[in-house]
Every structure is written in C-alpha cells, then in structure tokens.
Scaffold this motif. Structure first.
Motif: not given
Length: 505
Positions: A203-223
């Motif tokens: 769950q902590e990693l999923q929260i960290a992933l959402r934080c990364v996905q909110a960065l620019e450029p849009a779409g980064v961190g997708a699986r």
C-alpha cells in the motif's frame, strides 16, 4: 564389495583461444560508428599518449611555436611523472611495446637533457596555450545540457512536502522507470529495494506511485499504455469528450488501435462524429511521455562507406566523417623513452594501449572497406536497376573473397551503413538467401519484397489485396512463396493489413 579404481591420465591437445587483445579487437569491429567514436573519445580522455590529429587548416596552432609565457605555465601531470629520476642499479627487461627493454638511461648531474626536454614540452604546449584565452567562450559552451528523466523527476520531488520515508519510496520508483517513462517492474519486486524499518508494504508503494504519476510530464509512471493515456485525460478540456475518451481507453483500446470508429459508435451507442472526435483527441496524447525529457539530439545514421559511380565504374571509399584522426603524441613518447624507469610502468601500459588502439582503428576500417568492396562487386545490378535486381548473397561468399571468417563478415555488416544513390542502407541488407522460381532461376528476398510493394501500390483502393491474394499473384509470376513469408515482407515494409487498408480507404 567392488574396489574403486581411480586413474589419472595426461593428454595433450591443441586448441585455438582468443587473447584479450584479440577479443578487444573483435568487440571494436562489431561496434557501430557512433559507439566506436564514443569508445575512442573515452580512450583519448584517459590515455596521455593519444591525441587528435590536427586538420589541414592549421587549427590548434603551429607545433614549432613557443609561447612567451611558457616559464609561468604549470607543469602537467605527465611532465611530473616523467621527471628525471635516478635509475636503480638492477633493472629487468620489460615488454618493448610499452615497457622497458633494457637499463634506463642515466642522467648527468648537470641535467644534460633538461634543455631538450624543455623544447619538447614547449613545442607540445604551444597550441594548447594559444587556444586557451581567459574569459572566452566557444559555441559548445553555450549549448544547454540535457536533463535525464530521473533527474527531472527528482527535482520535482525535492520541492514536495513529503516525509522522508515517502520521499525515499518515490525516489526508488523513479529510478525504476525506463526511458519511455513506464514502470515495467512489478511493485511487488520493489518491496525489497528500500530497506526500511518497519518493512515497506504494498500500500505504501502504491501511494508513492500515485505521487510519481502526479509529476510532469503527464503520463509518467504508468504500467501500461492504457494507464498512461488515462493519466493524461485531465488535459482534455471538454467534459463530455473526456468521459467518452475514458470509456474508449478503458474498455475498447483494441478497437481504437484498429481505427474501428463504426464499431465503437455501435458499442458505445454514440454518434459516429462524437466517437471520431474523441478518438482523434486520444491520438494527440503521448504514449511515451519519457521521450519529452532527456536528450534533445535526434539520432541519425552516419554511413561508414560511400559508393559512387566514377567513369562508369562503382567505387567504394570510407566516409571521412567516421574515420578518426588520432595519433601518438611524439613529444610524450620521446620523453617517456628518455626518462623511463620502473616507477613509470603505468605510463608504459598507456603507450602500449595507444599503439594497440591505432592498430585496431586501422584494422577495423580496412576490413569494413574490403567487405564493402566485395559487396558492391556482386551487387552492381542492384545499384544500377534497383531492388528488383538484388542478387542472392551469403556471408560465405564475401568471407571467401576477403579472406576472413564468416563471423567476421557478420560483425562487419552489423550496424554498418553504406551511402548509395538509392539511399543509405545497412550492409547486412545486401545479404539474402536464394529463392528458386518456377523456371529454376534464383531470386533474392529483397527482390520479392520489392515486388510485394509494387503489387500493393497497384491495388484498387476500394478492394485491397489480402496476403493470400498477393501470394497467388506471385505464384502466377513463377514465384512460389508462402503466405506467412508475404506477411513478414509486408510488415517489414510497414504496410498495414488488408482490414486497416480497407478502412482507411
């Protein structure tokens, strides 16, 4: 109980092995021109005996000139290393290619070599001193430095008010992204990356992933592609279009890729015009957001050899742009030979490496030129008349002609390019196995691929041909080719399947 019989046997056998030097030469031969140039620049940076040969325009200064302020110039590291030292009484011989082949030269107390050494150092330093003006900038100094994707994301994380634990997990995810900006590694495999107490949970990693996905450029961190497009949906201003695009990406992504607008309209029960507008807006999203950050340089192919027709004959020459102009610094070599001692053994290894580098450069480009000439000799019809005249050619034919092994030809033709009047082609594209036609003549795969392209270009836009129909047309011309082979050739030509060509029409 049976006794155990143990015997030791001695057997002699001869076997061929590659020395480290030969293995290095083989690796250099397989490199592309860009990789080879990068390797050579790295060698130039660490080897003091190698230098770039000056051009004919005289850039870099006259080697015989002596700067007026040479007395105030600081001594270089190599000059310090080669300072005259008292030689020991006993000195063993070392490899003549870079080490010691006899007793070191002795020096008088009055410094008999000091005047000659000073002249050598002054001559070598003249060009460098002339071009190094204080406060002057060159064009290269004004070029912006590219920022890697991970560094770009780390800078954004630094300004976010995140706890130290969350920041560490977000950084771990950023370092796991690929060049496209995707997270290809499952989150479960990242649990052991950060050794924290208490242990990290999913769950902590999923929260960290959402934080990364909110960065620019849009779409980064997708699986995956769908998630990447969904992360970019907030950039669509129209609410209705954004909702329709979300439904298409979530449930009908294959239909979107197939451009099946009519089928999407039926499934979504929406007007075809609205569906087409939503699809068009989705296509404007970036499926590789990582490419927006990083190197701004556009990679392009630099030919290794150039083919021209001179007085009715095809001639091959090396491209001067890819042939490095390097040489051994004669000043440093003379000083080393004059003052070599056991303490300078490392410099001897550098000198040996410099000589090997020059030999490898000469051997690499000599082999490339020989192979290219042998290829042009057998494919002159292709250069005169185009792909339909390409002849079948195997590696063994060129290997026998040049006098090398087939594996050497394979390495030479990999990532090496030839500039011809019909375009820049990779050397390995001139090789293809023979395909026997109905009349018994041999035909190359390149010629058949060109024929497939001509058939597709001549088809009716309203009734495009399937791969099976193309196979039948080839059979009518005496070329027996399997349907899967036609499909492979069509994909190599980057031509869509019959269904997509029919919809596009």
């Amino acid at each position: 109980m049976a006794s155990l019989d143990i015997r030791v046997a001695h057997r002699q056998a001869q076997a061929q092995t590659l020395s480290p030097r030969l293995q290095h030469a083989v690796r250099l031969l397989q490199m592309s021109s860009l990789d080879f140039a990068a390797m050579l620049r790295e060698t130039l940076g660490r080897n003091p005996f190698l230098e770039v040969e000056e051009g004919e325009d005289g850039e870099g200064g006259d080697a015989d000139a002596t700067p007026a302020d040479w007395d105030d110039a600081p001594p270089s590291l190599l000059q310090d290393a080669l300072a005259p030292q008292a030689a020991p009484a006993d000195m063993s011989d070392v490899d003549p290619d870079g080490g010691f082949d006899g007793p070191a030269a002795t020096h008088d107390d009055d410094g008999a070599h000091s005047d000659g050494d000073r002249e050598l150092w002054a001559a070598d330093g003249a060009s460098a001193a002339r071009g190094a003006g204080d406060g002057e900038f060159g064009a290269l100094d004004l070029i912006a430095v590219d920022t890697p994707l991970n560094e770009h994301l780390h800078r954004q994380l630094n300004v976010l008010p995140l706890p130290a634990r969350d920041l560490l997990l977000a950084r771990a995810i950023v370092e796991s992204l690929d060049d496209d900006g995707y997270l290809r590694t499952p989150l479960e495999e990242l649990l052991d990356v950060a050794e924290l107490d208490p242990a990290v949970d999913l769950q902590e990693l999923q929260i960290a992933l959402r934080c990364v996905q909110a960065l620019e450029p849009a779409g980064v961190g997708a699986r995956d592609v769908a998630e990447c497009l969904l992360l970019q949906l907030p950039t669509i201003a129209c609410t209705d279009t954004r909702a329709l695009a979300r439904a298409i990406i979530t449930d009908h992504l294959p239909a979107l890729a197939a451009r099946d607008t009519a089928g999407l309209a039926r499934r979504l029960r929406q007007p075809a015009a609205r569906v087409e507008a939503a699809c068009e807006r989705i296509r404007r999203l970036d499926p590789r957001p990582g490419w927006r950050i990083g190197s701004s340089q556009v990679p392009y192919v630099v030919p290794d050899v150039i083919v021209r027709k001179v007085r009715g004959q095809w001639t091959v020459q090396l491209n001067p742009a890819v042939v490095p102009r390097v040489r051994i610094n004669q000043v440093y070599e003379q000083l080393f030979q004059r003052h070599r001692t056991p303490a300078n053994a490392e410099l001897g290894e550098h000198l040996q490496e410099a000589r090997w580098t020059l030999r490898n450069v000469e051997q690499r480009f000599s082999t490339i030129l020989d192979v290219a000439e042998a290829i042009v000799k057998r494919q002159q019809a292709f250069l005169d008349y185009g792909p339909m005249a390409m002849k079948p050619l195997g590696l063994k034919e060129i290997a026998d002609e040049v006098g090398v092994h087939e594996s050497t030809v394979s390495r030479v033709t990999n990532n090496k390019y030839m500039a011809t009047p019909v375009g820049v082609l990779e050397l390995k594209s001139f090789f293809s196995r023979a395909m026997i036609s109905a009349n018994g003549s041999a035909c190359s795969g390149t010629a058949i691929r060109s024929l497939v392209k001509d058939i597709i270009e001549a088809e009716s836009p309203d009734a495009p041909l399937s791969d099976a129909e193309i196979t039948r047309q080839l059979a009518q011309q005496g070329l027996v080719v399997a349907r899967r082979t036609v499909t492979k050739y069509r994909q190599m030509l980057k031509i869509d399947a019959v269904e997509r060509r029919r919809r596009a029409a």
